[in-house]
Write a protein that holds these residues in place. Sequence first.
Motif, short mmCIF file in Angstrom:
data_model
loop_
_atom_site.label_atom_id
_atom_site.label_comp_id
_atom_site.label_asym_id
_atom_site.label_seq_id
_atom_site.Cartn_x
_atom_site.Cartn_y
_atom_site.Cartn_z
N PHE A 168 0.82 -1.20 0.00
CA PHE A 168 0.00 0.00 0.00
C PHE A 168 0.87 1.26 0.00
N GLY A 169 2.04 1.18 0.63
CA GLY A 169 2.96 2.32 0.62
C GLY A 169 3.44 2.67 -0.77
N ARG A 170 3.52 1.67 -1.64
CA ARG A 170 3.90 1.96 -3.03
C ARG A 170 2.73 2.54 -3.81
N GLN A 171 1.53 2.21 -3.42
CA GLN A 171 0.34 2.73 -4.12
C GLN A 171 -0.04 4.12 -3.62
N VAL A 172 0.08 4.35 -2.32
CA VAL A 172 -0.24 5.64 -1.69
C VAL A 172 0.99 6.06 -0.90
N PRO A 173 1.87 6.86 -1.49
CA PRO A 173 3.12 7.23 -0.80
C PRO A 173 2.86 7.78 0.60
N GLY A 174 3.61 7.24 1.57
CA GLY A 174 3.44 7.64 2.95
C GLY A 174 2.52 6.73 3.75
N TYR A 175 1.85 5.82 3.06
CA TYR A 175 0.87 4.97 3.75
C TYR A 175 1.53 4.14 4.84
N ASP A 176 2.75 3.61 4.56
CA ASP A 176 3.44 2.76 5.53
C ASP A 176 4.55 3.50 6.26
N HIS A 177 4.44 4.82 6.36
CA HIS A 177 5.42 5.61 7.11
C HIS A 177 5.51 5.06 8.54
N PRO A 178 6.70 4.95 9.10
CA PRO A 178 6.86 4.35 10.43
C PRO A 178 6.05 5.02 11.53
N ASP A 179 5.74 6.31 11.39
CA ASP A 179 5.04 7.03 12.46
C ASP A 179 3.51 6.99 12.31
N VAL A 180 3.02 6.41 11.22
CA VAL A 180 1.57 6.27 11.06
C VAL A 180 1.03 5.42 12.20
N VAL A 181 -0.15 5.78 12.73
CA VAL A 181 -0.71 5.13 13.91
C VAL A 181 -1.87 4.21 13.51
N MET A 182 -1.85 3.02 14.10
CA MET A 182 -2.97 2.09 13.97
C MET A 182 -3.61 1.90 15.33
N THR A 183 -4.94 1.82 15.36
CA THR A 183 -5.71 1.69 16.59
C THR A 183 -6.63 0.49 16.47
N GLY A 184 -6.72 -0.31 17.51
CA GLY A 184 -7.52 -1.53 17.44
C GLY A 184 -8.70 -1.51 18.41
N VAL A 185 -9.71 -2.35 18.13
CA VAL A 185 -9.82 -3.21 16.95
C VAL A 185 -11.04 -2.81 16.14
N GLU A 186 -11.00 -3.13 14.86
CA GLU A 186 -12.15 -2.93 13.95
C GLU A 186 -12.78 -4.29 13.75
N THR A 187 -13.95 -4.52 14.36
CA THR A 187 -14.62 -5.82 14.28
C THR A 187 -16.03 -5.75 13.72
N ARG A 188 -16.57 -4.55 13.57
CA ARG A 188 -17.98 -4.42 13.16
C ARG A 188 -18.09 -3.97 11.70
#
Length: 541
Positions: free
Chosen positions: A464-484
């Motif tokens: 995805f980082g190759r498709q959307v530059p910056g998508y996999d930047h190390p400082d990008v934050v992920m929050t859990g969880v998405e279940t619904r």
Amino acid sequence: MLRLTDIALPLDHTPADLDAAVVQRLAIAPADLERVTVFRRGNDARRKNAIKLVYALDVTVKDEADVLARFADDQHVRLTPDIAYKFPVRAPEGWEGPRPVVIGAGPCGLLAALILAQMGLKPIIIERGKAVRERTKDTWGLWRRSELNPESNVQFGEGGAGTFSDGKLYSRIKDPRHLGRKVLTEFVKAGAPEDILTEAHPHIGTFRLVTMVMSMRETIEQLGGEYRFSTRVEDFEIEGQGDERRLKGLHLSTGEYLPAEHVIMAVGHSARDTFEVLHNRGVSIEAKPFSIGVRIEHPQSWVDKARYGACAGNPILGAAAYAISHKAKNGRTVYSFCMCPGGRVVAAASEEGGVVTNGMSQYSRAEFNANSGLVVDISPERDFPGHPLAGIALQRKFEKLAYVAGGSDYRAPGQKVGDFMAGRPSTELGEVNPSYQPGIRLTDLAECLPDYVVEAIREALPVFGRQVPGYDHPDVVMTGVETRSSSPVRIGRGKDCQSLNTRGLYPAGEGAGYAGGILSAAVDGIRVAEALALELVGTPE
């Protein structure tokens, strides 16, 4: 009137340029063009240095027959279709027959109730949550004070889960009768901006949805409909066996028994207790696929630049969105879900001791971050076999793990992409600040996700980082969880929209497994309301 499609012009074009493009496209004299109106407008950003606006136009010309004859083989020049909504039946004047019941006041139940009311059938709407104003206060109670009301929250209450979302109003469903247009038209009547009728990817936003829902409720009540808030259906009275099984009434949390033989089930994807009651009563229900993952946040400016290049920030384009997917080596598909430009990640739990994330935007989409679900597909056969409600148990398992990982106080577990990829817990934030309220606790998201989900997301992020530059930047934050992401069950129904084995019960919308978003749920509500009305009133001669 003619419908012209695929008319592309530069971002800075003028209204005169639009007329000129029509004249050129149809090879007519300027004097032969009488009127041009925009039916739909989108954009083509595949070439960031030459982004174009793409139109579908309704055009009036002096010699329509001549134009149609010359463009008989051109699929982009056709007669404008009739998209006006037509009621399949109406109740006779002074109708005194049984009143239909709608369980749930989300997008599906709301449109079902509206259509029934407009047909003269005076529906009763039962909603376990509160009216939207009071519900909003309870929702903010979780976001600001970590206080969850299990009956009034992002999932339950007037307006449904879509009220606290981006308010996206587009769908890929097949809609040959243009029921989606009926939905959008009713939304505009209720106060939505008129541009939802012309934008290719329309949205409303939470604040406007609140006032719209209230306006539509008033319309339904003026037509004889009746709302019962803070009222949960606790059981279903069903008589007969085999082909003679029929719904007879509802036992309500107020202690009342409500006779009801025509009931639309529009309970949404989180009414787990209701699904259990239906299963115990022998109603046809089965497990269905859904997805599980996280919310991922990027500065909106990064997404704008990645999608629009030098045109980033152009007010015509607005905040940029994306849709991406990747088939991982372990056989799982990783994809973006419910992408919210210029929005925030919100707490969406409906049960105590669980953490659930969702995304939300206002109409302006002007907040600092973009967020999206980053989810992985799962299926009953592979991941939760053996019981129709096993998907619910799986959701609960990871929601409870997320609650513990977040500190057991409704904070959500969070992690930077760089740490997630390296398999180490996060200890501090970088360039990206998370928006989730009531806050996050930095940790290792692998603690509250299935191993196969972690594996698939780790493989997909660099893609995805190759498709959307910056998508996999190390400082990008992920929050859990998405279940619904969608309902974990499907309540079977036939062509007449009634339950496969219980006459009088009409499963509908996301919770029943027949929709996936505001527009598709609302359209399904119309279809089911029509089927119920035809059953109740009879087919017109």
